[in-house]
Design a protein around this motif. Structure first.
Motif, mmCIF file in Angstrom:
data_model
loop_
_atom_site.group_PDB
_atom_site.id
_atom_site.type_symbol
_atom_site.label_atom_id
_atom_site.label_comp_id
_atom_site.label_asym_id
_atom_site.label_seq_id
_atom_site.Cartn_x
_atom_site.Cartn_y
_atom_site.Cartn_z
ATOM 1 N N LEU A 135 -0.654 4.631 5.540
ATOM 2 C CA LEU A 135 -0.979 5.832 6.297
ATOM 3 C C LEU A 135 -2.398 5.765 6.848
ATOM 4 C CD1 LEU A 135 0.613 8.637 4.082
ATOM 5 C CD2 LEU A 135 1.482 7.733 6.215
ATOM 6 N N GLN A 136 -3.314 5.201 6.056
ATOM 7 C CA GLN A 136 -4.703 5.097 6.521
ATOM 8 C C GLN A 136 -4.816 4.187 7.734
ATOM 9 O OE1 GLN A 136 -6.456 4.064 2.761
ATOM 10 N NE2 GLN A 136 -7.597 5.994 2.638
ATOM 11 N N ASP A 153 -3.778 12.589 7.803
ATOM 12 C CA ASP A 153 -4.977 12.739 6.974
ATOM 13 C C ASP A 153 -4.711 13.640 5.773
ATOM 14 O OD1 ASP A 153 -6.338 11.050 8.583
ATOM 15 O OD2 ASP A 153 -7.448 12.598 9.672
ATOM 16 N N GLN A 154 -3.939 14.700 6.028
ATOM 17 C CA GLN A 154 -3.581 15.611 4.946
ATOM 18 C C GLN A 154 -2.787 14.859 3.868
ATOM 19 O OE1 GLN A 154 -4.350 18.668 4.265
ATOM 20 N NE2 GLN A 154 -2.987 18.735 2.473
ATOM 21 N N GLN A 155 -1.881 14.020 4.328
ATOM 22 C CA GLN A 155 -1.044 13.302 3.370
ATOM 23 C C GLN A 155 -1.811 12.241 2.594
ATOM 24 O OE1 GLN A 155 1.935 12.552 6.218
ATOM 25 N NE2 GLN A 155 3.339 14.012 5.314
ATOM 26 N N VAL A 156 -2.758 11.614 3.273
ATOM 27 C CA VAL A 156 -3.600 10.637 2.577
ATOM 28 C C VAL A 156 -4.363 11.342 1.449
ATOM 29 C CG1 VAL A 156 -5.651 9.185 2.807
ATOM 30 C CG2 VAL A 156 -3.824 9.014 4.487
ATOM 31 N N LYS A 157 -4.849 12.538 1.732
ATOM 32 C CA LYS A 157 -5.569 13.309 0.708
ATOM 33 C C LYS A 157 -4.670 13.610 -0.484
ATOM 34 C CE LYS A 157 -8.954 15.876 3.305
ATOM 35 N NZ LYS A 157 -8.762 16.972 4.255
ATOM 36 N N GLU A 158 -3.443 14.035 -0.175
ATOM 37 C CA GLU A 158 -2.509 14.346 -1.262
ATOM 38 C C GLU A 158 -2.235 13.126 -2.133
ATOM 39 O OE1 GLU A 158 1.115 16.254 0.078
ATOM 40 O OE2 GLU A 158 -0.065 17.641 1.295
ATOM 41 N N LEU A 159 -2.046 11.993 -1.476
ATOM 42 C CA LEU A 159 -1.768 10.779 -2.238
ATOM 43 C C LEU A 159 -2.967 10.399 -3.095
ATOM 44 C CD1 LEU A 159 0.208 8.420 0.169
ATOM 45 C CD2 LEU A 159 1.038 9.612 -1.840
ATOM 46 N N GLU A 160 -4.157 10.623 -2.561
ATOM 47 C CA GLU A 160 -5.360 10.299 -3.302
ATOM 48 C C GLU A 160 -5.445 11.096 -4.604
ATOM 49 O OE1 GLU A 160 -8.881 10.206 -0.629
ATOM 50 O OE2 GLU A 160 -8.113 8.150 -0.777
ATOM 51 N N SER A 161 -5.147 12.396 -4.515
ATOM 52 C CA SER A 161 -5.261 13.198 -5.733
ATOM 53 C C SER A 161 -4.146 12.835 -6.706
ATOM 54 C CB SER A 161 -5.289 14.700 -5.412
ATOM 55 O OG SER A 161 -4.002 15.159 -5.132
ATOM 56 N N ASP A 220 8.715 10.601 -5.666
ATOM 57 C CA ASP A 220 9.312 11.432 -4.615
ATOM 58 C C ASP A 220 8.361 11.571 -3.441
ATOM 59 O OD1 ASP A 220 11.448 11.729 -6.222
ATOM 60 O OD2 ASP A 220 11.063 13.810 -6.791
ATOM 61 N N LYS A 221 7.102 11.783 -3.788
ATOM 62 C CA LYS A 221 6.112 12.005 -2.737
ATOM 63 C C LYS A 221 5.898 10.738 -1.907
ATOM 64 C CE LYS A 221 3.264 15.439 -2.540
ATOM 65 N NZ LYS A 221 2.435 16.427 -3.188
ATOM 66 N N THR A 222 5.781 9.586 -2.565
ATOM 67 C CA THR A 222 5.576 8.346 -1.795
ATOM 68 C C THR A 222 6.800 8.064 -0.926
ATOM 69 O OG1 THR A 222 6.095 7.194 -3.855
ATOM 70 C CG2 THR A 222 3.853 7.035 -3.073
ATOM 71 N N GLU A 223 7.961 8.446 -1.422
ATOM 72 C CA GLU A 223 9.193 8.290 -0.633
ATOM 73 C C GLU A 223 9.080 9.085 0.666
ATOM 74 O OE1 GLU A 223 12.235 6.312 0.073
ATOM 75 O OE2 GLU A 223 11.381 6.085 -1.923
ATOM 76 N N THR A 224 8.654 10.335 0.546
ATOM 77 C CA THR A 224 8.475 11.181 1.722
ATOM 78 C C THR A 224 7.452 10.576 2.673
ATOM 79 O OG1 THR A 224 8.723 12.991 0.159
ATOM 80 C CG2 THR A 224 8.100 13.585 2.402
ATOM 81 N N MET A 225 6.354 10.058 2.084
ATOM 82 C CA MET A 225 5.283 9.484 2.905
ATOM 83 C C MET A 225 5.773 8.251 3.653
ATOM 84 S SD MET A 225 2.569 11.332 2.262
ATOM 85 C CE MET A 225 2.291 12.651 1.103
ATOM 86 N N ARG A 226 6.608 7.452 2.971
ATOM 87 C CA ARG A 226 7.148 6.257 3.630
ATOM 88 C C ARG A 226 7.979 6.660 4.841
ATOM 89 N NH1 ARG A 226 7.030 3.041 -1.181
ATOM 90 N NH2 ARG A 226 8.746 4.147 -2.165
ATOM 91 N N ALA A 227 8.789 7.704 4.657
ATOM 92 C CA ALA A 227 9.621 8.190 5.757
ATOM 93 C C ALA A 227 8.733 8.657 6.907
ATOM 94 C CB ALA A 227 10.510 9.331 5.266
#
Lengths: 92, 251
Positions: B58-59, B106-114, B176-183
């Motif tokens: 994503l970055q 950017d929002q999603q990168v932040k979520e993944l970081e936390s 689940d979240k990384t799955e969504t991010m991949r999509a």
């Protein structure tokens, strides 16, 4: 009483907090059922606040079971609606 | 509690009992379950690695889009100063879309970081609790009668079991979240491949369709607004209009 916030660990709270938490929890459930996002987030924040204000984090050297387990802090209304099911890492 | 806490507790407790109650002595299960513990901690490591991979992807997309936003903005200005409002509009529509995607990335990168930080903290806590359990078990055995020791060890084992079960849930959530991010990342890639973020020097045949879709995707009012702002700026600035910058060759 011992409260766990999922993903964050356990906290020791005065027993008197059980009633307040329980009441907020019940109201949060109605908010979830009505799809009231704002109401849900407000109640949920209040519940977390009770834990952070009154609670002392339990050290890693203490091995105790929780009386209450709360969902993860960033739970969404959608997730709260679900059943928290699934197997995760722990095999059946 | 019958509410959220109740349901959460039920799920976690069911997991603990599946983990520990298969033998008569849950303490023994934990004590000899080195393999299970190692597997669990390995899975967490893998989970963290997955989160990091998704985040990096994503970055990368995000920094590519940032460059496109700058380029399209410059091109819109240049097109406008050459009196090509049509091209300027196209560039701004693309810039708008790229910006919207950028914000969401950017929002999603932040979520993944936390999420990543939380998993690391959880893993460390579990490691310490497991160590603590091994030590404590010996102390309990030495201090209490066999029956009493078994009860106390059982309690401690449930404490560790709860930690494991909770980490299991956190892992599942992260997956689940990384799955969504991949999509999400794939969707952005598709837009990219369709040429939605191409700069306007790369407009060729077949672009009409993309542009029609783009103007549907982006807010017309926002584009109009930006266009008139740009006009005002250029009007006050003056000077010779530079030629359109060439876009970089596509890889």
């Amino acid at each position: 009483m011992i409260v766990r916030i999922s993903g964050e660990g356990q906290f020791r709270l005065p027993d008197e907090d059980a009633g307040r938490l329980n009441e907020l929890d019940n109201r949060a459930v109605s908010a979830v059922e009505q799809g009231d996002e704002t109401g849900f987030q407000e109640l949920w924040t209040q519940m977390l606040e009770i834990v952070s204000t009154d609670g002392n984090q339990i050290g890693d050297d203490e091995l105790v079971e929780s009386d209450v387990i709360l969902p993860p802090r960033d739970i969404t209304l959608e997730e709260a609606r679900g059943e928290f099911t699934g197997d995760g890492l722990i095999p059946d | 509690m019958p509410g959220l806490a109740g349901r959460m507790s039920t799920v976690v407790k069911a997991k603990i009992s599946r983990m520990l109650d298969k033998t008569e002595d849950p303490g023994e299960t934990l004590d000899y379950g080195y393999q299970k513990q190692t597997e669990l901690l390995q899975n967490v490591k893998k989970g963290i690695a997955d989160v990091v991979t998704s985040k990096k992807r994503l970055q990368m997309q995000s920094s590519k889009l940032e460059q496109q936003v700058v380029k399209l903005d410059t091109q819109a200005r240049q097109a406008l100063s050459q009196g090509r409002e049509d091209l300027a509009r196209t560039a701004l529509e693309r810039k708008n879309l790229a910006q919207t995607e950028l914000q969401s990335l950017d929002q999603q990168v932040k979520e993944l970081e936390s999420q990543q930080e939380q998993l690391i903290a959880n893993e460390q806590r579990l490691r310490q609790k497991i160590e603590q359990f091994r030590t404590k078990k010996e102390v309990i055995k030495a201090q209490y009668s066999a029956a009493e020791a078994q009860v106390r060890i059982g309690e401690a084992a449930n404490g560790v079991g709860e930690e494991m079960a909770d980490l299991g849930l956190a892992m599942q959530r992260a997956e689940d979240k990384t799955e969504t991010m991949r999509a999400r990342a794939s969707a952005v890639e598709e837009l990219e491949q369709a040429g939605a973020f191409d700069d306007i020097t790369q407009l060729g045949s077949g672009q009409d369709d993309i542009d029609r879709q783009l103007s549907e995707l982006t807010s017309g009012a926002q584009v109009d607004d930006e266009l008139s702002k740009m006009k005002a700026e250029l009007g006050s600035g003056g000077g010779d209009a530079p030629a359109l910058e060439q876009g970089e060759e596509k890889a």
